[in-house]
Design an enzyme around this catalytic site. Structure first.
Site, PDB file in Angstrom:
ATOM      1  N   GLN A 204       0.923  -0.999  -0.116  1.00  0.00           N
ATOM      2  CA  GLN A 204      -0.195   0.098  -0.075  1.00  0.00           C
ATOM      3  C   GLN A 204       0.957   0.870  -0.430  1.00  0.00           C
ATOM      4  O   GLN A 204       0.957   1.836   1.439  1.00  0.00           O
ATOM      5  CB  GLN A 204      -0.741  -0.072   1.191  1.00  0.00           C
ATOM      6  CG  GLN A 204      -1.911   1.184   0.796  1.00  0.00           C
ATOM      7  CD  GLN A 204      -3.196   1.097  -0.116  1.00  0.00           C
ATOM      8  OE1 GLN A 204      -2.821  -0.105  -1.117  1.00  0.00           O
ATOM      9  NE2 GLN A 204      -3.661   2.034   0.009  1.00  0.00           N
ATOM     10  N   HIS A 241      -2.109  -3.632   0.633  1.00  0.00           N
ATOM     11  CA  HIS A 241      -2.052  -4.657  -1.077  1.00  0.00           C
ATOM     12  C   HIS A 241      -2.400  -3.608  -1.368  1.00  0.00           C
ATOM     13  O   HIS A 241      -3.818  -2.829  -1.663  1.00  0.00           O
ATOM     14  CB  HIS A 241      -2.594  -5.977  -0.507  1.00  0.00           C
ATOM     15  CG  HIS A 241      -2.901  -6.083  -2.228  1.00  0.00           C
ATOM     16  ND1 HIS A 241      -3.176  -7.474  -2.102  1.00  0.00           N
ATOM     17  CD2 HIS A 241      -1.472  -5.817  -3.185  1.00  0.00           C
ATOM     18  CE1 HIS A 241      -2.769  -8.050  -4.099  1.00  0.00           C
ATOM     19  NE2 HIS A 241      -1.928  -7.084  -4.268  1.00  0.00           N
ATOM     20  N   LEU A 242      -1.552  -2.763  -2.509  1.00  0.00           N
ATOM     21  CA  LEU A 242      -2.157  -1.632  -2.865  1.00  0.00           C
ATOM     22  C   LEU A 242      -3.587  -1.172  -3.560  1.00  0.00           C
ATOM     23  O   LEU A 242      -4.167  -2.564  -4.274  1.00  0.00           O
ATOM     24  CB  LEU A 242      -0.895  -1.284  -4.079  1.00  0.00           C
ATOM     25  CG  LEU A 242      -1.304   0.634  -4.991  1.00  0.00           C
ATOM     26  CD1 LEU A 242      -1.208   1.162  -3.524  1.00  0.00           C
ATOM     27  CD2 LEU A 242      -0.744   0.384  -5.899  1.00  0.00           C
ATOM     28  N   HIS A 243      -4.240  -0.478  -3.166  1.00  0.00           N
ATOM     29  CA  HIS A 243      -6.211  -0.707  -3.699  1.00  0.00           C
ATOM     30  C   HIS A 243      -6.435   1.448  -3.044  1.00  0.00           C
ATOM     31  O   HIS A 243      -5.392   1.709  -2.432  1.00  0.00           O
ATOM     32  CB  HIS A 243      -6.703  -1.519  -2.807  1.00  0.00           C
ATOM     33  CG  HIS A 243      -7.173  -1.053  -1.319  1.00  0.00           C
ATOM     34  ND1 HIS A 243      -5.568  -1.345  -0.219  1.00  0.00           N
ATOM     35  CD2 HIS A 243      -7.901  -0.535  -0.665  1.00  0.00           C
ATOM     36  CE1 HIS A 243      -5.843  -0.504   1.269  1.00  0.00           C
ATOM     37  NE2 HIS A 243      -7.072  -0.379   1.013  1.00  0.00           N
ATOM     38  N   PHE A 244      -7.451   1.630  -3.816  1.00  0.00           N
ATOM     39  CA  PHE A 244      -7.755   2.604  -3.235  1.00  0.00           C
ATOM     40  C   PHE A 244      -9.374   2.018  -3.171  1.00  0.00           C
ATOM     41  O   PHE A 244      -9.603   0.752  -3.868  1.00  0.00           O
ATOM     42  CB  PHE A 244      -7.853   3.510  -5.201  1.00  0.00           C
ATOM     43  CG  PHE A 244      -6.958   4.247  -5.215  1.00  0.00           C
ATOM     44  CD1 PHE A 244      -5.793   5.526  -5.133  1.00  0.00           C
ATOM     45  CD2 PHE A 244      -5.986   2.857  -6.217  1.00  0.00           C
ATOM     46  CE1 PHE A 244      -4.821   6.024  -5.545  1.00  0.00           C
ATOM     47  CE2 PHE A 244      -4.268   3.814  -6.135  1.00  0.00           C
ATOM     48  CZ  PHE A 244      -3.750   4.666  -6.099  1.00  0.00           C
TER      49      PHE A 244
END
Length: 293
Positions: A204, A241-244
């Protein structure tokens, strides 16, 4: 009396509670229809490809995006339509549309929501809250472990420069597609997650490429009430964990009506301003000649 902000870790997928499953089962499929190597080979999901925009025609380019030539209405039919289908299937932990929401009387008009479901469905925190940047840990929950029924569609740039929609496209593990999935603990109607290059398992940490992807999603939505945001570890993000986050709310945020004061204008035309006469500090970046600016 001193006020404290209470951290409430939340469940964003129905599969976060099943971390103790026997890993040996995954050699032939883990049985959960997830997005890992055990289940991904035959996976198919709708694919929406957007057209890359170079020039910005005006200050209202996002709001005036023309969806007339799009093969499917991105916000109404694709995102919100598929979100409602998941709600009818009972994939959410509670009905967010039944949560009481109101505007608090006063100078700023802040909004308050009574969301008991989000509070009661909390889970143990899996990372340090005093460190913003942390390496990805595949042993902890991440979005490759969500059930594929929670995925709404794949979202990536078009290879031929045209907007396209493929109802049943294979998931290409080699290119690691970006996907839009539901947040099973929603805070508003249409609450979804945009997960850039999901199979690369990025931590993230926002970067230029992922931020551009989020901007393109806002352009495709073409609606000022479609909200898209990012929060890091230490700022209430519950997964590394990369997210928008994105959702639909047909009310102006108080911060959108706050007065601003210009700080400077960069060489590429981007104007930087700051909030003033507002309870929190913040910077506003707007303008520029291209989306990349």
């Amino acid at each position: 009396m001193m006020l404290r902000i209470k951290r409430v870790p939340t469940v964003v997928s129905n599969y976060q509670k099943d971390e103790g499953e026997d890993a040996a089962r995954r050699s032939g499929g883990c049985g959960r229809n997830c997005l890992q190597k055990c289940c991904i080979p035959d996976a198919k999901h709708p694919l929406y490809t957007f057209k890359r925009v170079q020039e910005i025609p005006g200050d209202k380019c996002v709001l005036e995006h023309d969806n007339n030539q799009a093969p499917v209405a991105f916000l109404d039919s694709l995102l919100l339509g598929k979100w409602e289908v998941r709600m009818q299937r009972g994939l959410f932990l509670y009905d967010v549309t039944a949560c009481e929401t109101k505007v608090i009387p006063g100078r700023y008009g802040f909004m308050a929501q009574l969301n008991e479901g989000r509070h009661l469905k909390k889970r143990p925190t899996e990372f340090r809250v005093d460190k913003v940047l942390q390496p990805f840990d595949g042993n902890k929950f991440n979005f490759t472990k969500v059930g594929q029924e929670e995925v709404l569609f794949q979202f990536d740039a078009s290879e031929d420069g045209e907007v396209q929609f493929i109802p049943d496209a294979p998931v290409d593990a080699d290119t690691s597609p970006s996907v839009v999935a539901i947040n099973v603990s929603p805070i508003e109607y249409g609450h979804v997650l945009l997960i850039p290059r999901i199979l690369e398992c990025l931590p993230q940490r926002i970067d230029r490429e992922s931020f551009l992807l989020a901007l393109y999603m806002a352009i495709e939505a073409g609606n000022p009430y479609f909200r898209l945001g990012y929060n890091s570890l230490g700022a209430f993000a519950t997964n590394n964990h990369l997210h928008f986050q994105a959702y639909y709310l047909a009310v102006s945020f108080p911060i959108e009506k706050s007065p601003t004061r210009k700080v400077t204008t960069l060489g590429d035309g981007v104007k930087i301003s700051e909030l003033f006469d507002y309870p929190v500090r913040g910077l506003i970046l707007e303008g520029g000649n291209t989306l990349q600016d």
